[in-house]
Design an enzyme around this catalytic site. Structure first.
Site, PDB file in Angstrom:
ATOM      1  N   CYS A 253      -0.448 -32.699  16.102  1.00  0.00           N
ATOM      2  CA  CYS A 253      -1.464 -33.244  15.206  1.00  0.00           C
ATOM      3  C   CYS A 253      -1.137 -32.889  13.746  1.00  0.00           C
ATOM      4  CB  CYS A 253      -2.846 -32.768  15.633  1.00  0.00           C
ATOM      5  SG  CYS A 253      -4.182 -33.792  14.989  1.00  0.00           S
TER       6      CYS A 253
ATOM      7  N   HIS B 186      -3.314 -34.086  21.615  1.00  0.00           N
ATOM      8  CA  HIS B 186      -3.402 -32.674  21.987  1.00  0.00           C
ATOM      9  C   HIS B 186      -3.055 -32.485  23.465  1.00  0.00           C
ATOM     10  CE1 HIS B 186      -5.130 -30.984  18.283  1.00  0.00           C
ATOM     11  NE2 HIS B 186      -5.648 -32.182  18.134  1.00  0.00           N
TER      12      HIS B 186
ATOM     13  N   GLU C 183      -2.675 -29.768  24.996  1.00  0.00           N
ATOM     14  CA  GLU C 183      -3.248 -28.526  25.512  1.00  0.00           C
ATOM     15  C   GLU C 183      -4.611 -28.696  26.151  1.00  0.00           C
ATOM     16  OE1 GLU C 183      -4.167 -28.509  21.002  1.00  0.00           O
ATOM     17  OE2 GLU C 183      -2.687 -29.334  22.383  1.00  0.00           O
TER      18      GLU C 183
ATOM     19  N   SER D 205     -16.636   1.098  30.017  1.00  0.00           N
ATOM     20  CA  SER D 205     -17.923   0.408  29.961  1.00  0.00           C
ATOM     21  C   SER D 205     -18.400  -0.024  31.331  1.00  0.00           C
ATOM     22  CB  SER D 205     -17.795  -0.835  29.065  1.00  0.00           C
ATOM     23  OG  SER D 205     -16.955  -1.793  29.685  1.00  0.00           O
TER      24      SER D 205
ATOM     25  N   VAL E 132     -14.497  -5.278  33.122  1.00  0.00           N
ATOM     26  CA  VAL E 132     -13.125  -5.538  33.546  1.00  0.00           C
ATOM     27  C   VAL E 132     -12.116  -5.023  32.521  1.00  0.00           C
ATOM     28  CG1 VAL E 132     -11.460  -7.355  34.100  1.00  0.00           C
ATOM     29  CG2 VAL E 132     -13.811  -7.538  34.914  1.00  0.00           C
ATOM     30  N   ASP E 133     -12.337  -5.308  31.233  1.00  0.00           N
ATOM     31  CA  ASP E 133     -11.330  -4.990  30.216  1.00  0.00           C
ATOM     32  C   ASP E 133     -11.019  -3.495  30.155  1.00  0.00           C
ATOM     33  OD1 ASP E 133     -11.442  -7.683  29.685  1.00  0.00           O
ATOM     34  OD2 ASP E 133     -12.625  -7.482  27.861  1.00  0.00           O
ATOM     35  N   SER E 134     -12.043  -2.680  29.977  1.00  0.00           N
ATOM     36  CA  SER E 134     -11.787  -1.240  29.851  1.00  0.00           C
ATOM     37  C   SER E 134     -11.265  -0.651  31.158  1.00  0.00           C
ATOM     38  CB  SER E 134     -13.051  -0.498  29.399  1.00  0.00           C
ATOM     39  OG  SER E 134     -14.066  -0.543  30.387  1.00  0.00           O
ATOM     40  N   SER E 135     -11.684  -1.226  32.290  1.00  0.00           N
ATOM     41  CA  SER E 135     -11.238  -0.711  33.596  1.00  0.00           C
ATOM     42  C   SER E 135      -9.767  -1.008  33.822  1.00  0.00           C
ATOM     43  CB  SER E 135     -12.082  -1.319  34.715  1.00  0.00           C
ATOM     44  OG  SER E 135     -13.456  -1.003  34.553  1.00  0.00           O
TER      45      SER E 135
END
Length: 509
Positions: free
Chosen positions: A79, A167, A169, A221, A224-227
């Site tokens: 684009c 696009h 994507e 916390s 998921v992220d911190s674990s």
């Protein structure tokens, strides 16, 4: 050194999607703003130039020295990227008579072109632009067109440089993944070796070298992220990783004990801190959502700081920062105003004089889950719905009290359990219950009641940026409503939120 494709961001709303599609092909990629693009080294196999809300015809347009990368490595302009390639070579880019937005079909394709390999005439593509290329420079060759756009795709002859005005994507472009595969793997020859297993192996190796036996502290916390960050660091640092899980009293029912047990079963060195009294005390009489967030964020920092200072010789602070956070903070237009005040443990590295380590900073949310699965993260944590950092504080509209939290915990537990029993929980991105500051008259047996209203919320999403409300069966909603009203004394009315994002948000505060 990880082989990769670099994505040059000109501010498109779809830039992250380009990266996600490449990652789904197991091709590693990184996003950089056009005005702070890195030097090309041997690890870079190609460059993709993103779209933009801006125009190359603006008095001051977003510019980049494309000649510095052309002919050196393959380039794909999408684009705005395609229009910039054209504009810089004295082609013509003009405002479209009618804004070209939505579905279109490729009516002619150069089947011999490498980029268009496997894509046939009639293939649906997604357009989103106000300008269009009306005249190509002489060395540019058209390789695809639609009914309304004579130059839907072009190639610069004599080099591996392409431009497209649609696009690939977005999912509406039927063969978009094919086109991106053609570019990244077939043309750029970038190895498709980006997998959860390879990420774990490389990251653990890098962490061992970086930490060099030093001690690390991480705030957990329960999410998921911190674990996942904890499990990666545990593999690299072992007992030198010290985790702190703070209970602010605003978690879901039984969550603190369940998650603590899960962490211990995974072998993590974790300390649990019950600080609910401090949080409830400071939240007394507070109803403004942003003030709630700031109080919770400040208290969390203070509690975590106190616990961390009890430890000796800590050198590193670990955080579960993920890639969208990184991209957001270095976006074309600067840090986004939408970053919430509770987001990460801001300020701690300076305050505690610690070095920062963020093992997930190159992963998208869905990739974090895939890595968590590879690491053996407990199902209890891995597959749970996203949960806000301030917890139930922002699902209780208005002032917070222990009694309200207990009401909401019970109602939320009933809703979640019913979703799980009905096989609906894992088909939904996020769900929860909101306690409204509204009381209404009800009848329980022969008695009148005057109690709170609870709102059920369930949405479909892929990344939380947009969301559609879930069409839960009426029979299911009726069952949940009856169970909440019959079992949670203090709630006598249940409603269902049928708002999508935008214009609404997923959380109510």
């Amino acid at each position: 050194m990880q082989e990769k494709i670099l994505i040059m961001d000109f501010g498109s709303q779809y830039t992250q999607l380009i990266a996600r599609r490449l990652r789904e092909l197991n091709v590693y990629c990184e996003i950089y703003p056009y005005n702070s693009f890195p030097q090309i080294d041997g690890s870079v196999y190609g460059v993709i130039m993103s779209g933009s809300p801006c125009s190359v015809n603006d008095a001051v347009f977003l510019n980049f020295d494309v000649d510095s990368i052309r002919k050196k490595i393959p380039v794909l302009g999408i684009c705005y990227g395609a229009q910039l390639l054209t504009h810089l070579q004295n082609g013509k880019v003009q405002a479209s008579k009618n804004r070209e937005y939505g579905r279109a079909n490729l009516v002619s394709i150069d089947a011999s072109d490498e980029l268009m390999n496997g894509i046939v005439a009639g293939s649906q593509v997604w357009m989103s632009h106000g300008d269009t290329i009306t005249s190509l420079p002489h060395e540019f060759k058209t390789v695809a067109a639609t009914h309304s756009i004579p130059v839907a795709a072009f190639k610069i002859e004599g080099e591996k440089t392409w431009g497209i005005q649609f696009h690939p994507e977005v999912t509406h472009s039927a063969d978009g993944v094919t086109l991106l595969r053609n570019f990244a793997i077939n043309i750029c020859k970038c190895p498709a070796n980006w997998t959860p297993a390879s990420f774990v192996e490389n990251t653990v190796k890098e962490l061992k070298e970086k930490l060099n036996g030093d001690k690390v502290v991480l705030a957990l916390s329960g999410g998921v992220d911190s674990s996942v960050a904890a499990l990666l660091l545990h593999r690299a640092a072992g007992e030198n990783l010290y985790c702190v899980f703070v209970d602010h009293g605003l978690l879901r029912k039984n969550e603190f004990n369940e998650v603590m047990n899960a962490y211990r079963e995974m072998g993590l060195n974790v300390t649990g801190v019950n600080a609910s009294e401090k949080f409830f005390s400071d939240l007394t009489d507070i109803s403004d959502p942003e003030t709630k967030r700031k109080i919770i964020g400040r208290n969390f920092v203070e509690v975590f700081d106190d616990e961390a200072r009890r430890l000796n010789d800590i050198k590193w602070l670990a955080q579960g920062t993920i890639y969208p956070d990184v991209i957001e903070s270095v976006s074309v237009n600067g840090p986004s105003a939408t970053i919430k005040s509770h987001h990460n443990v801001g300020g701690l590295p300076a305050k505690m004089n610690l070095k920062l380590v963020e093992p997930l900073r190159l992963l998208f949310k869905d990739e974090v889950r895939r890595v968590g699965r590879e690491l053996g993260l407990k199902h209890l944590i891995l597959n749970r719905h996203p949960f806000p950092g301030p917890g139930l504080a922002i699902r209780i509209l208005g002032e917070i009290s222990k009694e309200k939290v207990e009401l909401l915990q019970e109602a939320d537990d009933i809703f979640t359990r019913n979703l799980q029993e009905a096989g609906l929980y894992h088909t939904i991105w996020q769900s929860g219950v909101i306690l409204l500051p509204v009381k209404s008259v009800g009848v329980m047996g022969d008695e009148r009641t005057y109690e709170y209203t609870a709102a059920l919320r369930a949405v479909h999403s892929t990344d939380g940026m947009t969301a559609d409300w879930v069409h839960l069966p009426y029979e299911f909603l009726a069952k949940v409503s009856n169970e909440i009203i019959n079992n949670v004394r203090g709630i006598n009315r249940v409603v269902y939120d049928v708002s999508s994002k935008p214009p609404a948000t997923i959380e109510w505060e």
